[in-house]
Design an enzyme around this catalytic site. Structure first.
Site, PDB file in Angstrom:
ATOM      1  N   GLY A 181       2.941  -2.023   2.131  1.00 51.35           N
ATOM      2  CA  GLY A 181       4.318  -2.453   2.285  1.00 51.35           C
ATOM      3  C   GLY A 181       5.325  -1.615   1.531  1.00 51.35           C
ATOM      4  O   GLY A 181       6.398  -1.294   2.058  1.00 51.35           O
TER       5      GLY A 181
ATOM      6  N   GLU B 125      -8.471  -5.465   3.874  1.00 52.59           N
ATOM      7  CA  GLU B 125      -8.082  -5.568   5.293  1.00 52.59           C
ATOM      8  C   GLU B 125      -8.840  -4.544   6.123  1.00 52.59           C
ATOM      9  O   GLU B 125      -9.386  -4.858   7.193  1.00 52.59           O
ATOM     10  CB  GLU B 125      -6.571  -5.312   5.457  1.00 52.59           C
ATOM     11  CG  GLU B 125      -5.687  -6.505   5.206  1.00 52.59           C
ATOM     12  CD  GLU B 125      -4.226  -6.193   5.503  1.00 52.59           C
ATOM     13  OE1 GLU B 125      -3.409  -7.108   5.348  1.00 52.59           O
ATOM     14  OE2 GLU B 125      -3.918  -5.046   5.905  1.00 52.59           O
TER      15      GLU B 125
ATOM     16  N   ASP C   1       5.322   1.438   0.874  1.00 52.00           N
ATOM     17  CA  ASP C   1       5.508   2.769   1.473  1.00 52.00           C
ATOM     18  C   ASP C   1       6.242   2.718   2.809  1.00 52.00           C
ATOM     19  O   ASP C   1       7.068   3.587   3.101  1.00 52.00           O
ATOM     20  CB  ASP C   1       4.141   3.439   1.717  1.00 52.00           C
ATOM     21  CG  ASP C   1       3.449   3.827   0.418  1.00 52.00           C
ATOM     22  OD1 ASP C   1       4.087   3.717  -0.635  1.00 52.00           O
ATOM     23  OD2 ASP C   1       2.281   4.230   0.485  1.00 52.00           O
TER      24      ASP C   1
END
Length: 636
Positions: A33, A99, A35
């Site tokens: 997030g 993830e 980046d």
């Protein structure tokens, strides 16, 4: 090998894949997030959304604690694609690595397609865990030293190596580094894998595919430096709009914005060109109608920076083209504009790049299309084969005529076929309206009234409110509308509106204006006709319906006795027509009354209103319906 080929073959064959899992999302986006959330990922998510791709982008609030939330695990498992955006600091986040590990598991075991995107980082850096990725793992090694979770590190390394080994999108080295173009390629790749791009022409559109391919060839899609305007020209009923729609459906997702303007001729006549311009701007620029208060010139200038596809369907005068697509430079490089018209000179005078002439169907294709409707896909038997050939010859290769005649003759006896064929042969070869009129004449009286009402008043209107009016008139639309659809004289759009081919509408108009005594000027909707009839007071007793809707710039000035003598009027809708005084007469047959800016404080005292079903009087001077109370049992 193309990226699409590599992406499609990215499933591992070393593990058994669960067949046909149920997907809740098209795409799961995995990203760091800090980046990319408000830059690359935000633009990618918007592009996917605009193309109708259902993407899951996790919310910061879902990231709590040190374990992936059940919501995220479920979203990953239920996504057909996983797009992983590897940025410089992706590996800093143990959450991102978890993830990715889950995504690799779903890729191998559930058939999920993984699409890696390398944003400001080389694929080799991710695969070998060098530079910023090496530094991130050094920190993870230190933080998890002596921890029971230390075994996660090797799983993370393996997941990164597997993901980075799949051919994906290296943003820095694609499209000369233009992120917007790269995003478009990612979205198109997913669309192609979802099967939503370049749909095949529907089987029932006989003979359309060659035309579609010819038009696409003229568009020269490989050239993105220029703007091309293509004209599709041919007589009414020959399939221009069908071809344009098929081309649009196949190509629209390849452009940054797209818009199909239906029935430009009809819409501009009724409502002017401004609504068409607003729709084009709204669709191509993805602007909500609430934001169209900005000057049109400013919004149009934004189009010059966008690669768009626009179709102007059924154009019939210079003003329409000048207003909507006057110059090539109005549109961004690579844009494609298609104009359909019956007027070839109109295209030539505006300097279109190519004109495609639509030719009639060949004899074999014409017979095939006719049989689909006359015999519902089957083949004619016995004497019907020869009769079918004769009817096809009379239809002149026009798809509309073939459909209407085929639908009309379906399940009829040989005697009826011969009778119809005899009448067809008496009509001049190119008189399409005359041939369509035969099919309308054969309708029952109530079905014909439905068709004429829709053609004159309710085309493109929503089915439910129109059906209520038709029911009020006693026309039995629950029976008649399906009959008209079966006869190929009427259709229902995807958004539940009544539609009909413009030639069917023109035939109905002809019947109203020049046909049988009962239908001659039974309906009025053209302001000039209304002025003529009201001023001359000729034939007013035949009028059953009037819809008068002027734009704000052209208001009709009428007197209080304008409606006198219209004793059979059942439908009256007035908008922006200025009456010097309120009407002195309203017919007692009136069933539906809608009047914007009603000019009197009450309705005429002699108007009983006993048959009224609908009454709408807004923004006017009315303070009471009548000086004395009346009981209206049917009004809604």
């Amino acid at each position: 090998m193309d990226i699409e080929d590599n992406v499609s073959s990215s499933h591992s064959t070393r593990h058994e894949i669960t067949p046909h899992p149920h997907w809740s999302y098209d795409v799961f986006l995995s990203f760091r997030g800090e980046d990319t959330r408000k830059s690359f990922v935000d633009h990618l998510y918007t592009s996917l959304h605009e193309k109708g791709i259902h993407a899951f982008r996790d919310d910061v609030e879902l990231r709590r604690g040190k374990s992936i939330s059940p919501e995220l695990l479920n979203a990953i498992e239920k996504s057909r694609f996983a797009v992983v955006i590897f940025s410089k600091n992706y590996a800093d986040s143990w959450w991102c690595l978890e993830e990715l590990t889950k995504i690799i598991e779903c890729n191998k075991q559930r058939g999920q397609t993984l699409i890696p995107v390398f944003y400001s980082v080389a694929p080799s850096v991710v695969r070998k865990q060098e530079e910023s990725y090496g530094e991130a793992f050094a920190k993870h090694e230190e933080n998890l030293k002596g921890s029971d979770e230390r075994n996660k590190i090797q799983r993370w390394r393996d997941a990164l190596k597997d993901a980075a080994s799949i051919s994906g999108f290296d943003v820095q080295h694609m499209e000369d580094g233009h992120e917007s173009r790269c995003i478009r390629q990612i979205a198109l790749t997913i669309l192609k894998r979802l099967g939503r791009v370049r749909p095949k022409v529907a089987d029932h559109l006989v003979g359309i595919e060659p035309h579609v391919q010819n038009v696409i060839s003229m568009m020269n899609l490989h050239s993105e430096a220029d703007v091309r305007i293509i004209g599709i020209w041919g007589m009414g009923g020959i399939g221009k709009s069908t071809i344009a729609r098929a081309v649009f459906d196949q190509l629209q997702e390849e452009f940054e914005g797209s818009c199909f303007l239906d029935n430009v001729r009809e819409v501009s006549t009724k409502s002017g060109l401004q609504p068409l311009s607003e729709k084009m701007i709204s669709d191509t620029l993805k602007e909500s109608k609430d934001n169209l208060y900005t000057s049109t010139s400013f919004l149009m200038s934004r189009l010059s920076y966008k690669r768009v596809m626009v179709v102007l369907d059924d154009v019939d005068n210079d003003e329409q083209i000048d207003y909507l697509a006057g110059k090539h430079e109005w549109f961004g490089a690579g844009s494609r504009i298609i104009i359909t018209t019956r007027n070839r000179q109109l295209l030539l005078s505006h300097g279109v790049d190519h004109v495609y002439e639509v030719s009639p169907l060949g004899s074999n294709e014409a017979l095939m299309l006719f049989n689909k409707f006359a015999f519902k896909g089957g083949e004619p038997e016995g004497d019907f084969s020869d009769l079918a050939l004769q009817v096809v010859q009379c239809a002149w290769g026009l798809p509309l005529a073939l459909k209407v005649l085929g639908s009309f003759l379906h399940k009829r006896s040989k005697a009826e076929w011969k009778s119809e064929l005899k009448r067809l042969k008496e009509i001049p070869h190119d008189d399409v309206i005359g041939k369509l009129k035969l099919s309308i004449d054969a309708l029952s009286d109530l079905d014909k009234q439905i068709l004429l009402d829709i053609a004159c008043f309710f085309k493109a209107k929503r089915r439910e409110p129109v059906t209520r009016k038709l029911l009020a008139f006693g026309f039995k639309p629950e029976i008649g509308v399906p009959v008209l659809i079966q006869r190929s004289l009427l259709s229902i759009s995807d958004d539940d509106r009544f539609q009909m081919h413009d030639l069917v509408q023109e035939t109905a108009w002809y019947m109203v204006r020049h046909g049988h005594p009962r239908e001659k000027f039974s309906r009025l909707w053209v302001p000039d006709d209304i002025c003529d009839v009201m001023s001359k007071k000729s034939g007013t007793g035949a009028i059953e319906g009037i819809i008068l809707a002027y734009s704000e710039k052209q208001k009709m000035n009428l007197g209080s006795q304008a409606l006198n003598g219209m004793e059979n009027l059942r439908l009256l809708k007035i908008q922006n027509a200025y009456f010097r005084k309120g009407p002195s007469y309203l017919p007692n047959e009136l069933q539906w009354l809608s009047w914007h800016n009603f000019p009197s404080t009450s309705l005429p005292q002699d108007f009983a209103g006993e048959k009224l079903v609908g009454l709408k009087l807004i923004h006017g001077q009315i303070s009471q319906l009548w000086p004395e109370d009346k009981l209206l049992q049917r009004v809604n």
